[in-house]
Design an enzyme around this catalytic site. Structure first.
Site, short mmCIF file in Angstrom:
data_model
loop_
_atom_site.label_atom_id
_atom_site.label_comp_id
_atom_site.label_asym_id
_atom_site.label_seq_id
_atom_site.Cartn_x
_atom_site.Cartn_y
_atom_site.Cartn_z
N HIS A 65 0.88 -1.18 0.00
CA HIS A 65 0.00 0.00 0.00
C HIS A 65 0.91 1.23 0.00
CE1 HIS A 65 -3.51 2.36 0.62
NE2 HIS A 65 -3.81 2.10 1.89
N HIS A 75 -2.19 -2.16 -9.68
CA HIS A 75 -3.21 -1.57 -8.81
C HIS A 75 -4.41 -2.49 -8.79
CE1 HIS A 75 -5.95 1.38 -7.09
NE2 HIS A 75 -4.85 1.95 -6.65
N ASP A 100 2.82 5.89 -6.66
CA ASP A 100 4.06 5.79 -5.88
C ASP A 100 5.31 5.77 -6.76
OD1 ASP A 100 2.76 5.65 -3.38
OD2 ASP A 100 2.17 3.59 -3.84
N1 COA Z 1 5.00 -6.66 -10.13
C1 COA Z 1 4.97 -7.85 -10.76
N2 COA Z 1 3.81 -8.50 -11.04
C2 COA Z 1 2.67 -7.89 -10.67
C3 COA Z 1 2.64 -6.65 -10.02
C4 COA Z 1 3.87 -6.03 -9.75
N3 COA Z 1 3.91 -4.85 -9.13
N4 COA Z 1 1.36 -6.30 -9.77
C5 COA Z 1 0.61 -7.29 -10.26
N5 COA Z 1 1.39 -8.25 -10.79
C6 COA Z 1 0.96 -9.50 -11.40
C7 COA Z 1 0.78 -10.56 -10.34
O1 COA Z 1 1.96 -11.26 -10.09
C8 COA Z 1 -0.31 -11.39 -10.93
O2 COA Z 1 0.27 -12.21 -11.91
P1 COA Z 1 -0.21 -13.75 -12.07
O3 COA Z 1 -1.66 -13.65 -12.46
O4 COA Z 1 0.71 -14.27 -13.11
O5 COA Z 1 -0.01 -14.37 -10.71
C9 COA Z 1 -1.18 -10.39 -11.66
O6 COA Z 1 -0.32 -9.30 -11.98
C10 COA Z 1 -2.36 -9.90 -10.82
O7 COA Z 1 -1.82 -9.33 -9.64
P2 COA Z 1 -2.44 -9.44 -8.20
O8 COA Z 1 -1.32 -9.44 -7.19
O9 COA Z 1 -3.45 -10.53 -8.13
O10 COA Z 1 -3.21 -8.06 -8.13
P3 COA Z 1 -3.74 -7.41 -6.84
O11 COA Z 1 -4.92 -6.63 -7.26
O12 COA Z 1 -3.93 -8.39 -5.73
O13 COA Z 1 -2.51 -6.50 -6.42
C11 COA Z 1 -1.16 -4.72 -5.85
C12 COA Z 1 -2.49 -5.14 -6.48
C13 COA Z 1 -1.11 -3.21 -5.78
C14 COA Z 1 -1.07 -5.27 -4.42
C15 COA Z 1 0.01 -5.29 -6.69
O14 COA Z 1 -0.08 -4.77 -7.99
C16 COA Z 1 1.37 -4.98 -6.08
O15 COA Z 1 1.81 -5.69 -5.18
N6 COA Z 1 2.04 -3.91 -6.55
C17 COA Z 1 3.32 -3.53 -6.00
C18 COA Z 1 3.14 -2.70 -4.74
C19 COA Z 1 2.61 -1.33 -5.01
O16 COA Z 1 3.09 -0.62 -5.89
N7 COA Z 1 1.62 -0.94 -4.21
C20 COA Z 1 1.01 0.39 -4.31
C21 COA Z 1 -0.38 0.25 -4.81
S1 COA Z 1 -1.10 1.83 -5.10
#
Ligand code: COA
Length: 377
Positions: A221, A260, A314
């Site tokens: 987050h 996201h 971010d």
């Molecule tokens: N880096 C690499 N792969 C990513 C990714 C990232 N930042 N964000 C999503 N993915 C991939 C996942 O590995 C997943 O791949 P898969 O289907 O092959 O397993 C797919 O995209 C879906 O991602 P998922 O984690 O299910 O999405 P989510 O909605 O649960 O996650 C976040 C959203 C924000 C938690 C995630 O994108 C993330 O961890 N981002 C990095 C942290 C960040 O920048 N947070 C600030 C958010 S505003």
């Protein structure tokens, strides 16, 4: 895994809100009906804060009154500053901020009835005091004495003054102020939802904000703005950026500052913050600043072309704060200085028509059984 469960509450709508609207289909976001990029470029953060709480933009006399109120609420008690002096110097600034905001609640025991005007007063109080907590913590951990707020300065200028004892050029302050507006509110994200859950049990606004700070601290987050800067430092050079990203993707690393839960094809706040980041690169005008910019550009292009995953706010905010001179662990506390507006608007909205938030769970443990006597265990 059960089909009846919405894991991570993904796609679940849990309540009404009139504070902001996230529109993933157009990658856009409005606060009280105004596009966030218009507010960021055309208004000061103080106007956005007023809007988020009061539902309309202020006219000049309303803004003057609002700013005078904020200035009158600045200042930390001697007790809080002496407690902060005892904080471990290596504690994360989000942990010290969480504790300091909880301490504000200890100092303000009169708020029991959750009346809207009382809540608004406390929201203003935290909006006025949190920047000084962040700046004081920064100075104390670096062995420096805190600097008192200056009531001749606006919100963003005063923060620079309390951190560094001086206010940078107007353009740098504007880049910071833009980030404040972009970070202010974002519907039912994890920390805002946390604040609403806590508020819904009638635990009080300080508990709700303290819990929200805990939620925002996590790297999935708010903590991502810090993680982005550590990532850029690890990448090291622009020449290394593409290979670093390809390797990270091949080894299934989570790349900070990308992706996201709601936006799937871009985040409307990113272009405005990227412009502010570029402005900071031009202002700083060093090889190091240009190196970070170039690295960011290559990481962004590589991630989008290889995975179709776009940067979130971010990604440009982290390096922009770095170029403004802030230490990396301060980035998420700076986010709190802004998001306090959104959290408290949601707490007031929740309490305006409260229903305890209590979802169901899908039990996957043992069937009911008898307690065996000790000798049989
Ligand atoms: N880096 C690499 N792969 C990513 C990714 C990232 N930042 N964000 C999503 N993915 C991939 C996942 O590995 C997943 O791949 P898969 O289907 O092959 O397993 C797919 O995209 C879906 O991602 P998922 O984690 O299910 O999405 P989510 O909605 O649960 O996650 C976040 C959203 C924000 C938690 C995630 O994108 C993330 O961890 N981002 C990095 C942290 C960040 O920048 N947070 C600030 C958010 S505003």
């Amino acid at each position: 895994m059960s089909d009846d469960v919405k894991y991570g509450l993904a796609g679940v709508m849990t309540d009404d809100t009139a504070v902001s609207k996230v529109m993933p289909e157009t990658n856009s976001l409005t606060y009280r009906g105004y596009a966030v990029q218009d507010l960021a470029t055309q208004c000061r953060f103080e106007e956005t804060a007023y809007l988020i709480w009061n539902k309309e933009l202020p006219n000049q006399s309303q803004l003057d009154e609002f700013n005078a109120k904020e200035k009158s609420l600045r200042g930390l008690s001697d007790d809080l500053i002496s407690v902060m002096r005892k904080f471990p110097k290596d504690a994360h600034p989000m942990a010290t901020l969480r504790t300091a905001v909880s301490f504000l609640g200890l100092e303000d025991r009169d708020i029991e009835d959750h009346a809207t005007e009382d809540l608004y007063e406390r929201a203003m109080l935290m909006y006025a005091k949190i920047p000084q907590i962040v700046a004081t913590d920064f100075r104390l951990r670096n062995g420096k004495e805190p600097i008192a707020p200056d009531s001749s300065l606006g919100f963003s200028e005063n923060f620079f003054h309390m951190c560094f004892g001086e206010v940078p050029a107007e353009e740098t302050v504007k880049c910071f102020d833009i980030s404040m507006t972009l970070y202010a509110e974002h519907s039912f994200n994890a920390s805002t939802f946390t604040s609403r859950v806590i508020a819904s049990s009638l635990s009080g606004i300080y508990s709700a904000v303290t819990g929200a700070i805990g939620s925002l601290k996590g790297p999935l987050h708010g903590g991502a703005n810090e993680a982005v800067m550590y990532m850029l430092q690890e990448v090291g050079t622009a020449e290394n950026a593409r290979a670093w990203m390809l390797d990270a993707l091949a080894t299934k690393k989570k790349i900070m500052g990308f992706g996201h839960r709601v936006y799937r094809s871009g985040d409307s706040r990113v272009p405005t913050m990227t412009d502010a980041y570029k402005k900071m690169v031009d202002i700083i005008d060093t090889d190091e600043a240009r190196k970070y910019w170039e690295m960011s550009r290559i990481l962004d292009e590589t991630m989008v072309s290889e995975k179709g995953i776009y940067p979130n706010l971010d990604f440009p905010a982290g390096p922009a704060y770095y170029l403004m001179g802030f230490e990396i662990p301060m980035f998420t506390p700076i986010f709190v200085m802004s998001r306090i507006t959104g959290w408290t608007a949601h707490i007031m909205e929740q309490l305006g028509d409260n229903k305890l938030i209590r979802p169901l769970s899908n039990y996957t443990g043992e069937d009911q059984r008898d307690v065996p006597p000790m000798s049989a265990r």
